[in-house]
Scaffold this motif. Structure first.
Motif, short mmCIF file in Angstrom:
data_model
loop_
_atom_site.label_atom_id
_atom_site.label_comp_id
_atom_site.label_asym_id
_atom_site.label_seq_id
_atom_site.Cartn_x
_atom_site.Cartn_y
_atom_site.Cartn_z
N ILE A 1 0.86 -1.18 0.00
CA ILE A 1 0.00 0.00 0.00
C ILE A 1 0.89 1.23 0.00
O ILE A 1 1.71 1.42 0.92
CB ILE A 1 -0.92 0.02 1.24
CG1 ILE A 1 -1.73 -1.28 1.34
CG2 ILE A 1 -1.83 1.25 1.21
CD1 ILE A 1 -2.42 -1.46 2.68
N THR A 2 0.77 2.07 -1.01
CA THR A 2 1.60 3.28 -1.05
C THR A 2 1.14 4.27 0.01
O THR A 2 -0.03 4.36 0.35
CB THR A 2 1.57 3.93 -2.43
OG1 THR A 2 0.21 4.22 -2.80
CG2 THR A 2 2.20 3.02 -3.49
N SER A 3 2.11 5.02 0.53
CA SER A 3 1.84 6.01 1.59
C SER A 3 2.61 7.30 1.27
O SER A 3 3.54 7.65 1.99
CB SER A 3 2.25 5.45 2.96
OG SER A 3 3.59 4.98 2.93
N PRO A 4 2.24 7.99 0.20
CA PRO A 4 3.01 9.16 -0.26
C PRO A 4 3.20 10.21 0.83
O PRO A 4 2.27 10.53 1.58
CB PRO A 4 2.16 9.71 -1.40
CG PRO A 4 1.35 8.56 -1.87
CD PRO A 4 1.07 7.74 -0.65
N TYR A 5 4.44 10.71 0.92
CA TYR A 5 4.85 11.80 1.81
C TYR A 5 4.82 11.41 3.29
O TYR A 5 4.87 12.27 4.16
CB TYR A 5 4.01 13.06 1.56
CG TYR A 5 4.02 13.44 0.11
CD1 TYR A 5 5.20 13.87 -0.50
CD2 TYR A 5 2.88 13.33 -0.68
CE1 TYR A 5 5.23 14.19 -1.85
CE2 TYR A 5 2.91 13.64 -2.03
CZ TYR A 5 4.10 14.07 -2.61
OH TYR A 5 4.12 14.38 -3.94
N LEU A 6 4.79 10.11 3.57
CA LEU A 6 4.89 9.63 4.96
C LEU A 6 6.14 8.76 5.10
O LEU A 6 6.05 7.57 5.24
CB LEU A 6 3.62 8.84 5.33
CG LEU A 6 2.31 9.62 5.36
CD1 LEU A 6 1.13 8.70 5.61
CD2 LEU A 6 2.34 10.70 6.42
N HIS A 7 7.32 9.32 5.15
CA HIS A 7 7.57 10.73 4.94
C HIS A 7 8.29 11.01 3.62
O HIS A 7 8.85 12.08 3.40
CB HIS A 7 8.40 11.30 6.10
CG HIS A 7 9.77 10.68 6.22
ND1 HIS A 7 10.90 11.30 5.71
CD2 HIS A 7 10.19 9.52 6.75
CE1 HIS A 7 11.96 10.54 5.94
NE2 HIS A 7 11.56 9.45 6.55
N PHE A 8 8.25 10.05 2.70
CA PHE A 8 8.91 10.16 1.40
C PHE A 8 7.87 9.97 0.31
O PHE A 8 6.91 9.21 0.48
CB PHE A 8 10.01 9.09 1.31
CG PHE A 8 10.61 8.90 -0.05
CD1 PHE A 8 11.29 9.93 -0.66
CD2 PHE A 8 10.49 7.68 -0.71
CE1 PHE A 8 11.85 9.76 -1.93
CE2 PHE A 8 11.05 7.51 -1.97
CZ PHE A 8 11.73 8.55 -2.58
N ALA A 9 8.05 10.64 -0.83
CA ALA A 9 7.06 10.56 -1.91
C ALA A 9 6.79 9.12 -2.35
O ALA A 9 5.66 8.76 -2.69
CB ALA A 9 7.52 11.40 -3.10
N GLY A 10 7.84 8.29 -2.32
CA GLY A 10 7.70 6.92 -2.78
C GLY A 10 7.54 5.89 -1.68
O GLY A 10 7.73 4.69 -1.91
N ALA A 11 7.17 6.32 -0.48
CA ALA A 11 7.03 5.39 0.64
C ALA A 11 5.86 4.44 0.44
O ALA A 11 4.87 4.76 -0.23
CB ALA A 11 6.86 6.15 1.95
N HIS A 12 5.97 3.26 1.06
CA HIS A 12 4.84 2.34 1.07
C HIS A 12 4.88 1.54 2.37
O HIS A 12 5.84 1.60 3.12
CB HIS A 12 4.84 1.41 -0.15
CG HIS A 12 5.71 0.20 -0.06
ND1 HIS A 12 7.08 0.24 -0.22
CD2 HIS A 12 5.41 -1.10 0.18
CE1 HIS A 12 7.57 -0.98 -0.12
NE2 HIS A 12 6.59 -1.82 0.15
N VAL A 13 3.79 0.82 2.64
CA VAL A 13 3.72 -0.10 3.77
C VAL A 13 3.36 -1.48 3.23
O VAL A 13 2.94 -1.62 2.07
CB VAL A 13 2.69 0.36 4.83
CG1 VAL A 13 3.01 1.77 5.31
CG2 VAL A 13 1.26 0.28 4.27
N SER A 14 3.52 -2.50 4.07
CA SER A 14 3.17 -3.87 3.69
C SER A 14 2.15 -4.42 4.68
O SER A 14 2.21 -4.12 5.88
CB SER A 14 4.42 -4.76 3.70
OG SER A 14 5.38 -4.30 2.77
#
Length: 241
Positions: A136-149
């Motif tokens: 699941i992408t999580s933009p700006y948390l805290h990087f534009a390309g961040a994601h979680v699993s």
């Protein structure tokens, strides 16, 4: 609690991190084992005193060479700079390296040579025995390309910096003081509340029974709603003037 070895926090999920008293926060790589599938999330720093702890804890449950996949949630050195050290043990391209496209552009600057598999929002990876991980992408948390699993079997989210905390008084599992430790982390590190609101809306229909952040403490089911309410209340971007 014996924290000299890996600690199983959920079915097949092991905490293999450590509390860094000098920095005032914990570093939390996690290992997921399902049959022949062995997934390492955010393996950590390459400092010898850090890498050796993580390596020893992994080896307390499984040989390093058995790792089949490393997932990188964003590009910060405290969670992925050690990957070249794992490559020395496992071998270049002998495991799958997973990141979003934006994160993948920066990983080679650490000297990582393994080919990177890029994932997008909603992609699902099937492990042994049908166990599935959703990204699941999580933009700006805290990087534009961040994601979680998200481990669909145990309803566990590997949340990277979301729900993370700074705390000198560290516990493996979140206690009644954890939301304040979360606030100290999030308010300077997250730039705008819209990023949090967007992510919260994205996951609102996902069942969560455990949250495993990169820093701070593991959040059990009974503490999740309290931590979510706190996250939504934070006055983020506190260093903006």
């Amino acid at each position: 609690m014996d924290d000299s070895k890996a600690i199983e926090v959920n079915d097949g999920i092991y905490w293999v991190g450590f509390s860094d008293e000098n920095a005032g926060f914990s570093n939390n790589p996690y290992l997921l084992i399902e049959g022949e599938s062995v997934v390492l999330f955010d393996p950590g720093s390459r400092l010898p005193e850090h890498f050796e702890i993580v390596k020893k804890k992994i080896e307390s449950v499984i040989p390093i060479e058995k790792i089949t996949m490393i997932v990188v949630h964003h590009q910060d050195p405290d969670l992925c700079a050690s990957i070249p050290l794992f490559e020395e043990i496992i071998g270049v391209n002998n495991f799958e390296l997973i990141a979003t496209m934006r994160t993948s552009l920066l990983l080679p600057y650490y000297g990582i040579r393994t080919e990177i598999t890029t994932v997008e929002d909603g992609d699902i990876l099937e492990l042994d025995n049908g166990r599935e991980i959703m990204f699941i992408t999580s933009p700006y948390l805290h990087f534009a390309g961040a994601h979680v699993s998200y481990d669909m079997k145990t309803k566990t989210m590997f949340s990277s910096d979301i729900f993370a905390a700074f705390s000198a008084d560290w516990n493996l599992y979140a206690n009644e003081n954890y939301t304040e430790a979360m606030r100290i982390f999030h308010e300077p590190y997250i730039a705008h509340k819209s990023a949090i609101d967007s992510f919260a809306n994205k996951i609102k229909d996902i069942e969560l029974k455990m949250i495993c952040p990169q820093h701070g403490s593991v959040i059990k089911e009974e503490s999740i709603s309290r931590c979510m309410e706190a996250l939504l209340s934070f006055e983020v971007g506190s260093w903006l003037i």
